[in-house]
Each structure stands twice: as structure tokens, then as C-alpha cells.
Write an enzyme that holds these catalytic residues in place. Structure first.
Site, PDB file in Angstrom:
ATOM      1  N   GLU A 112       9.959   1.264  10.425  1.00  0.00           N
ATOM      2  CA  GLU A 112      10.999   2.284  10.197  1.00  0.00           C
ATOM      3  C   GLU A 112      10.309   3.623  10.366  1.00  0.00           C
ATOM      4  O   GLU A 112       9.471   3.987   9.537  1.00  0.00           O
ATOM      5  CB  GLU A 112      11.549   2.184   8.766  1.00  0.00           C
ATOM      6  CG  GLU A 112      12.147   0.846   8.394  1.00  0.00           C
ATOM      7  CD  GLU A 112      13.516   0.625   8.988  1.00  0.00           C
ATOM      8  OE1 GLU A 112      14.028   1.533   9.664  1.00  0.00           O
ATOM      9  OE2 GLU A 112      14.061  -0.470   8.790  1.00  0.00           O
ATOM     10  N   GLU A 128      10.190  16.192  14.728  1.00  0.00           N
ATOM     11  CA  GLU A 128      10.532  16.028  13.323  1.00  0.00           C
ATOM     12  C   GLU A 128       9.751  17.052  12.489  1.00  0.00           C
ATOM     13  O   GLU A 128       8.530  17.079  12.523  1.00  0.00           O
ATOM     14  CB  GLU A 128      10.162  14.615  12.884  1.00  0.00           C
ATOM     15  CG  GLU A 128      10.666  14.273  11.507  1.00  0.00           C
ATOM     16  CD  GLU A 128      10.301  12.849  11.102  1.00  0.00           C
ATOM     17  OE1 GLU A 128       9.143  12.451  11.286  1.00  0.00           O
ATOM     18  OE2 GLU A 128      11.195  12.150  10.587  1.00  0.00           O
ATOM     19  N   CYS A 146      13.851  10.791   6.569  1.00  0.00           N
ATOM     20  CA  CYS A 146      13.739  10.360   7.971  1.00  0.00           C
ATOM     21  C   CYS A 146      15.053  10.520   8.744  1.00  0.00           C
ATOM     22  O   CYS A 146      15.039  10.819   9.930  1.00  0.00           O
ATOM     23  CB  CYS A 146      13.288   8.914   8.005  1.00  0.00           C
ATOM     24  SG  CYS A 146      14.285   7.865   6.926  1.00  0.00           S
ATOM     25  N   LYS A 184       0.867  -1.184   0.000  1.00  0.00           N
ATOM     26  CA  LYS A 184       0.000   0.000   0.000  1.00  0.00           C
ATOM     27  C   LYS A 184       0.900   1.229   0.000  1.00  0.00           C
ATOM     28  O   LYS A 184       1.437   1.636   1.032  1.00  0.00           O
ATOM     29  CB  LYS A 184      -0.921   0.045   1.218  1.00  0.00           C
ATOM     30  CG  LYS A 184      -2.047   1.065   0.985  1.00  0.00           C
ATOM     31  CD  LYS A 184      -2.569   1.731   2.228  1.00  0.00           C
ATOM     32  CE  LYS A 184      -1.736   2.855   2.750  1.00  0.00           C
ATOM     33  NZ  LYS A 184      -1.612   4.029   1.848  1.00  0.00           N
TER      34      LYS A 184
HETATM   35  P1  NAD Z   1       2.615   8.454   7.491  1.00  0.00           P
HETATM   36  O1  NAD Z   1       2.921   7.736   8.742  1.00  0.00           O
HETATM   37  O2  NAD Z   1       1.597   9.521   7.519  1.00  0.00           O
HETATM   38  O3  NAD Z   1       2.121   7.418   6.362  1.00  0.00           O
HETATM   39  C1  NAD Z   1       2.897   6.307   5.983  1.00  0.00           C
HETATM   40  C2  NAD Z   1       2.002   5.275   5.304  1.00  0.00           C
HETATM   41  O4  NAD Z   1       1.070   4.786   6.265  1.00  0.00           O
HETATM   42  C3  NAD Z   1       1.167   5.828   4.147  1.00  0.00           C
HETATM   43  O5  NAD Z   1       1.059   4.834   3.144  1.00  0.00           O
HETATM   44  C4  NAD Z   1      -0.183   6.067   4.809  1.00  0.00           C
HETATM   45  O6  NAD Z   1      -1.274   6.035   3.883  1.00  0.00           O
HETATM   46  C5  NAD Z   1      -0.252   4.896   5.762  1.00  0.00           C
HETATM   47  N1  NAD Z   1      -1.156   5.087   6.900  1.00  0.00           N
HETATM   48  C6  NAD Z   1      -1.520   6.257   7.488  1.00  0.00           C
HETATM   49  N2  NAD Z   1      -2.376   6.006   8.518  1.00  0.00           N
HETATM   50  C7  NAD Z   1      -2.538   4.675   8.573  1.00  0.00           C
HETATM   51  C8  NAD Z   1      -3.283   3.803   9.425  1.00  0.00           C
HETATM   52  N3  NAD Z   1      -4.042   4.276  10.412  1.00  0.00           N
HETATM   53  N4  NAD Z   1      -3.201   2.474   9.208  1.00  0.00           N
HETATM   54  C9  NAD Z   1      -2.419   1.974   8.215  1.00  0.00           C
HETATM   55  N5  NAD Z   1      -1.715   2.741   7.370  1.00  0.00           N
HETATM   56  C10 NAD Z   1      -1.761   4.076   7.545  1.00  0.00           C
HETATM   57  O7  NAD Z   1       4.027   8.982   6.943  1.00  0.00           O
HETATM   58  P2  NAD Z   1       4.312   9.916   5.701  1.00  0.00           P
HETATM   59  O8  NAD Z   1       3.805  11.279   6.038  1.00  0.00           O
HETATM   60  O9  NAD Z   1       3.857   9.249   4.441  1.00  0.00           O
HETATM   61  O10 NAD Z   1       5.915   9.917   5.672  1.00  0.00           O
HETATM   62  C11 NAD Z   1       6.688  10.744   6.472  1.00  0.00           C
HETATM   63  C12 NAD Z   1       7.131  10.020   7.727  1.00  0.00           C
HETATM   64  O11 NAD Z   1       7.781   8.816   7.375  1.00  0.00           O
HETATM   65  C13 NAD Z   1       8.144  10.799   8.538  1.00  0.00           C
HETATM   66  O12 NAD Z   1       7.839  10.692   9.904  1.00  0.00           O
HETATM   67  C14 NAD Z   1       9.458  10.085   8.253  1.00  0.00           C
HETATM   68  O13 NAD Z   1      10.445  10.201   9.254  1.00  0.00           O
HETATM   69  C15 NAD Z   1       9.001   8.687   8.105  1.00  0.00           C
HETATM   70  N6  NAD Z   1       9.979   7.936   7.323  1.00  0.00           N
HETATM   71  C16 NAD Z   1      10.761   7.018   7.961  1.00  0.00           C
HETATM   72  C17 NAD Z   1      11.737   6.327   7.254  1.00  0.00           C
HETATM   73  C18 NAD Z   1      12.633   5.302   7.926  1.00  0.00           C
HETATM   74  O14 NAD Z   1      13.252   4.515   7.227  1.00  0.00           O
HETATM   75  N7  NAD Z   1      12.723   5.272   9.232  1.00  0.00           N
HETATM   76  C19 NAD Z   1      11.908   6.557   5.887  1.00  0.00           C
HETATM   77  C20 NAD Z   1      11.090   7.498   5.279  1.00  0.00           C
HETATM   78  C21 NAD Z   1      10.118   8.176   6.003  1.00  0.00           C
END
Ligand code: NAD
Length: 504
Positions: free
Chosen positions: A258, A393, A292, A182
Site C-alpha cells: 500500500e 506526494e 496516503c 515492524k
Molecule cells: P516509509 O516508506 O519511509 O517507511 C515505511 C516503513 O518502512 C517504516 O516502518 C520504515 O522503517 C520501513 N522501511 C524504510 N526503509 C526500509 C527498507 N529499506 N526495508 C524495509 N523497511 C523499510 O514511509 P513513511 O514515511 O513511514 O510513511 C509515509 C508514506 O507512507 C507516504 O508515502 C504515504 O503515502 C504512505 N502510506 C500509504 C498508505 C496506503 O495505504 N497506501 C497508508 C499510509 C501511508
């Protein structure tokens, strides 16, 4: 004007409409123009995706295939991915706002390289491991067999859609699992194009890979909680990561997460500033800070503080902001309006907290690109590590430079964070840098570098930055169950250990 692409859901090897028939749009991050119409997956569609993955897994067609054959097929598919590099880079640049230089040289090229490396590595790690012989209370021989989990879920964020999807799909497939992906609704297109490339090779049985884009609240929640899913691999915010853990607990699924970061970058007083200063900006401003493990807290010794900040400001102001599609652009757009709002809110908060803005701190409107959301690279000084801009962040081009008097103090501040994802130390003295690196509580630490990740090295977080590791043998093992098989040899019943204990 960019091409408009249409994508359906990829389920069981076929492209299908969503049950509701609804679609959503994807827009060019640089211009705001329409570039994609995508079928909107919801709960019912996700169930179909998971069922297709389950059927494939239970059939054994992929799961029971010899490891070497799975690896061979993945290596063959690498040729098709290599050929598609320009298309994939173009899509990532338009959809996610990766500058075309970054997509070509780094994010897409590296994602495809990681696919190859993980496919090859999986063929070398062996299916069986002998267990040391032990003779008490009776002789025991045994072996450990590594087996796939079954159906794995990959939930990915918008910032690095292609490579972070690869870090999940490649190890899952290499070890015999089926996958349902997804992607984030903001940037789903490179994942869908990847499914198209893989599907067209004819090398992967139907249901091995399924892609169901859709909102997190509907499609994502269904995927993370569906009883037919055995493992969830998630990359995204710490807040949603906590929710994923809860959802996955309903059927006690294996989870790898992650999550977010606020990585500490320590410049030591003997650092080569010709490298450490641009290196610290590379650590923070690549992809407009939407990474991230960006090095958003930079600790600088008081003795060289003014010189470092002066050089940083000059270099930050020389970065060229522009369309992601322009080869001259250093920094492209933020992903959307809401990310721009977040950055503006934090910059305002920094000022209210008493930090000093030394450069940036404003959005940029570029002629002809009014539909994109651009922001100047921003540097704060007079920051204390307890301020919200140093603890939370921001996920934008905002760097906090924090003064320190002793290395002990810098280490203490670096570790004073709920996160532990990345980190860095700059020094000419490697043993000294190593002694600092060892004391930072983080999953990855760079010495005199940043952002480079090897397919063979583990990546993941300490503390609230995550659980588990991706990449390398560590990442492959996260997709394998560990089964112990006890093998007994004595032919006669009276030689059995249980004969003496229970008299049977
Ligand atoms: P997000 O947590 O809002 O969303 C990530 C994914 O989860 C998306 O596909 C979203 O649709 C899905 N999602 C959202 N709510 C959900 C739920 N209730 N149940 C299941 N799935 C759900 O993150 P984002 O805004 O897309 O990305 C930015 C964040 O990602 C930042 O916090 C960043 O640090 C983190 N990030 C971490 C890494 C790592 O490797 N540690 C890498 C890249 C980004």
C-alpha cells in the site's frame, strides 16, 4: 506532562531487550517531550522474531486451530481492546500527533472495529470450495482449500500506525498465520501497547504475534528478505515499496504493498458547494494532509472556480491549529521537523513553478508548544497538473486547486499521475458522478464523501500506489494460499485415465 512509557521487543510471547541493549526515544508530536523509551531492534533481533513466528507456525497450535476458534478468540480479545480505547487513543495522540478527537472518534476506534469485523468475517468465508465437475479427458472432482501462508511480515508507516497495523495483523491471525510487525521508529508505541493488551489476554499462543521496532535499513531489510518469511505486507512510500519488492524477490515471497498517492478530487458543476467545499478540505487537511489518499489535487470547473476558491480560503483560515491533546484543535502538528522541512520545500517549489499561494504557506509557532511542528493549511491556485506540486506526494497540508473547462479534461488530468490510490467526485447527480468515478484509474473513489473506509470493502492502489488489497474478503484472501486437491473415485485401475494414455 505526558507519561514516559518503556517498551521492550515482543518476541515469542515475552518482552525482551534488544541484543545490543540499545534503545531509542519517542517524542510527543505536539510538544517534542520525551514519551517513550523503546528497545531498538536490529538484524539479529529481527531474526529472533522471525524464528519465534516460524516455530509457532510449524507447531500448528494456531495455524491448525479450527477457524471458528481463532475467530472466537479474536472476538474475545476485542473486549480487552475496547476497554483500552482511551489508553490507545491517548498514546496515538501523543506519539503520532493524531488530534485526540480524531483518535477517539476515528482512527483508534475504527482500527479496533476492523479487528472485530475481520475476525467475524473470517469465520464466514469457508475453508473449502468445490471445483466444478468436468469430464474431459476423464471425470475430475476436486476441492480448493485455503491455507495460511506461514510467517507474515507487517511493515508499517508513521502516519496511521495503529489502524494500518490492524489491517495486516487481524487478517493474518484470523487466517492462521504468525506475524512479525515492524512499526516505524517515529511512532511505534500504539503497536507495542496493542501487543501488551493481546499478550495479557492469554488467548494467543507465544510467537503468533511478535513486534520488533527498529530502523528500516536494519530491522526492516532483514524482515523483508528473511528466508523464513512467506509474505510481506507493507504500507509506506512508493520508493521503499520498490525496495521491499526487490528484497522479497530473494525467496519469491508473496507481497502486498500500500503505497503513496496524489488523489484527484473532482467537483462537478452541479455539486452542492455547502457539502463539496468543506468535504474537499476534509479530504486534504485531515491529519495535516499526512494521509496516503488525501485529495491533494482538486479539479474545479472554471464557471464556479472563484466561488469555490473563495469559500475554501475562508474555511481553511477558520481551522484551529493546536496541540493534538486539545479537544478544540482541528489541525495538530506534523510528525517531526523533517516532515515540516519537506512541506516548506514543496511550498517554495510551488511558488518557483508559478503557482499562486492564496492562503497558508507558513509555519506556525504556538506559545508553549515550540517543540512541535505546525503548518497553516495551504492552498495554491494557478496550478497546472504537470507541476511537481501536483504530481509528487507532499504529505502535508497543501492543496492544489486546478481549473478545468470540460469534464473530459478533468478526467484526463485526474488520470495523469503515477498514482491511483483514492479519488472523489462531488455532484447532486449520482448517475453522472458514477460515470466519472468509473473512468478514474484508482483503487477507491468516494462520491460526495472522503476518507471513510469499510471493514468489508477492499482498499488498495492502482498503478504505483500498490499491489493487492487490504480489508474485506479481498484482504483476508491475501493471507491465504490456494491449494487444489484432486480427488479421484474410480476403484479399478483400468478405469484410470492414465491407464489409457501410458498403458501402466
Ligand atoms: P516509509 O516508506 O519511509 O517507511 C515505511 C516503513 O518502512 C517504516 O516502518 C520504515 O522503517 C520501513 N522501511 C524504510 N526503509 C526500509 C527498507 N529499506 N526495508 C524495509 N523497511 C523499510 O514511509 P513513511 O514515511 O513511514 O510513511 C509515509 C508514506 O507512507 C507516504 O508515502 C504515504 O503515502 C504512505 N502510506 C500509504 C498508505 C496506503 O495505504 N497506501 C497508508 C499510509 C501511508
Amino acid at each position: 506532562m505526558a507519561e514516559v512509557r518503556d517498551y521492550k521487543l515482543f518476541i515469542g510471547g515475552e518482552w525482551v531487550d534488544s541484543a545490543s541493549g540499545e534503545t531509542f526515544e519517542s517524542h510527543d508530536a505536539s510538544t517534542g517531550e520525551l514519551i517513550g523509551r523503546i528497545a531498538r531492534g536490529a538484524k539479529e533481533d529481527m531474526r529472533r522474531g522471525v524464528e519465534a513466528a516460524r516455530r509457532q507456525f510449524e507447531s500448528g497450535e494456531w495455524a491448525d486451530m479450527p477457524q471458528a476458534e481463532r475467530s472466537r478468540r479474536m472476538s474475545k480479545a476485542w473486549d480487552a481492546l475496547q476497554e483500552a480505547l482511551p489508553v490507545l487513543s491517548d498514546i496515538e495522540a501523543h506519539d503520532a500527533g493524531h488530534t485526540i478527537r480524531m483518535a477517539n472518534l476515528f482512527t483508534i476506534a475504527l482500527g479496533v472495529e476492523h479487528w472485530r469485523a475481520l475476525a467475524e468475517l473470517s469465520a464466514t468465508i469457508g475453508e473449502y470450495e468445490p471445483v466444478p465437475f468436468s469430464e474431459f479427458p476423464a471425470p475430475v472432482w476436486g476441492i480448493v482449500r485455503r491455507e495460511p501462508y506461514g510467517v507474515t511480515a507487517a511493515i508499517t508507516p508513521w502516519n496511521f500506525p495503529f489502524i494500518l497495523m490492524m489491517w495486516k495483523v487481524a487478517p493474518a491471525l484470523a487466517t492462521g498465520n504468525s506475524v512479525v510487525v515492524k512499526p516505524a521508529t517515529l511512532t511505534p508505541m500504539s503497536t507495542l501497547e496493542f501487543a501488551k493488551i493481546l499478550g495479557d489476554t492469554g488467548l494467543f499462543p507465544p510467537g503468533v504475534l511478535n513486534v520488533v521496532p527498529g530502523p528500516g535499513g536494519a530491522a526492516g531489510e532483514e524482515l523483508a528478505s528473511n528466508a523464513l518469511v512467506d509474505k510481506v505486507a507493507f504500507t509506506g512510500s512508493t520508493e521503499v515499496g520498490r525496495r521491499i519488492m526487490q528484497l522479497a524477490s530473494s525467496t519469491v515471497k508473496k507481497v502486498t504493498l500500500e503505497l503513496g498517492g496524489k488523489s484527484a478530487n473532482i467537483i462537478l458543476d452541479d455539486a452542492d458547494l455547502d457539502v463539496a467545499v468543506p468535504g474537499s478540505l476534509w479530504a486534504t487537511f485531515l491529519h495535516q494532509g499526512q494521509i496516503c489518499h488525501s485529495g491533494t489535487r482538486c479539479f474545479v470547473p472554471a464557471s464556479i472556480f472563484d466561488e469555490v476558491v473563495g469559500r475554501m480560503v475562508e474555511m481553511a483560515e477558520s481551522l484551529k491549529i493546536g496541540s493534538a491533546m486539545d479537544f478544540d484543535t482541528d489541525m495538530g502538528p506534523l510528525v517531526d521537523r523533517s516532515q515540516l522541512d519537506t512541506v516548506e520545500r514543496y511550498v517554495q517549489l510551488g511558488l518557483e513553478e508559478g503557482a499562486k499561494l492564496v492562503t497558508g504557506g507558513e509555519r506556525v509557532v504556538l506559545p508553549g508548544l515550540e517543540g512541535g511542528h505546525y503548518y497553516r493549511p495551504t492552498i495554491f491556485t494557478e496550478v497546472s497538473n504537470s507541476m511537481r506540486i501536483a504530481q509528487e506526494e507532499i504529505f502535508g497540508p497543501v492543496l492544489s486547486v486546478i481549473r478545468y473547462d470540460s469534464v473530459e479534461e478533468a478526467i484526463a488530468m485526474a488520470n495523469d499521475s503515477i498514482y491511483g490510490l483514492g479519488g472523489g467526485v462531488w455532484s447532486r447527480d449520482i448517475p453522472r458522478a458514477l460515470s466519472v468515478a468509473k473512468r478514474i484509474r484508482t483503487g477507491t473513489i468516494w462520491i460526495n464523501d472522503w476518507h471513510l473506509l469499510s471493514a468489508y470493502a477492499p482498499f488498495g492502489g492502482y498503478k504505483q500506489s500498490g499491489v493487492g488489497r487490504e480489508l474485506g474478503t479481498w484482504g483476508l484472501r491475501e493471507y491465504q494460499q490456494t491449494k487444489y486437491i484432486h480427488v479421484d473415485q474410480p476403484p479399478r485401475k483400468d478405469q484410470k485415465f492414465w491407464y489409457q494414455v501410458l498403458g501402466l
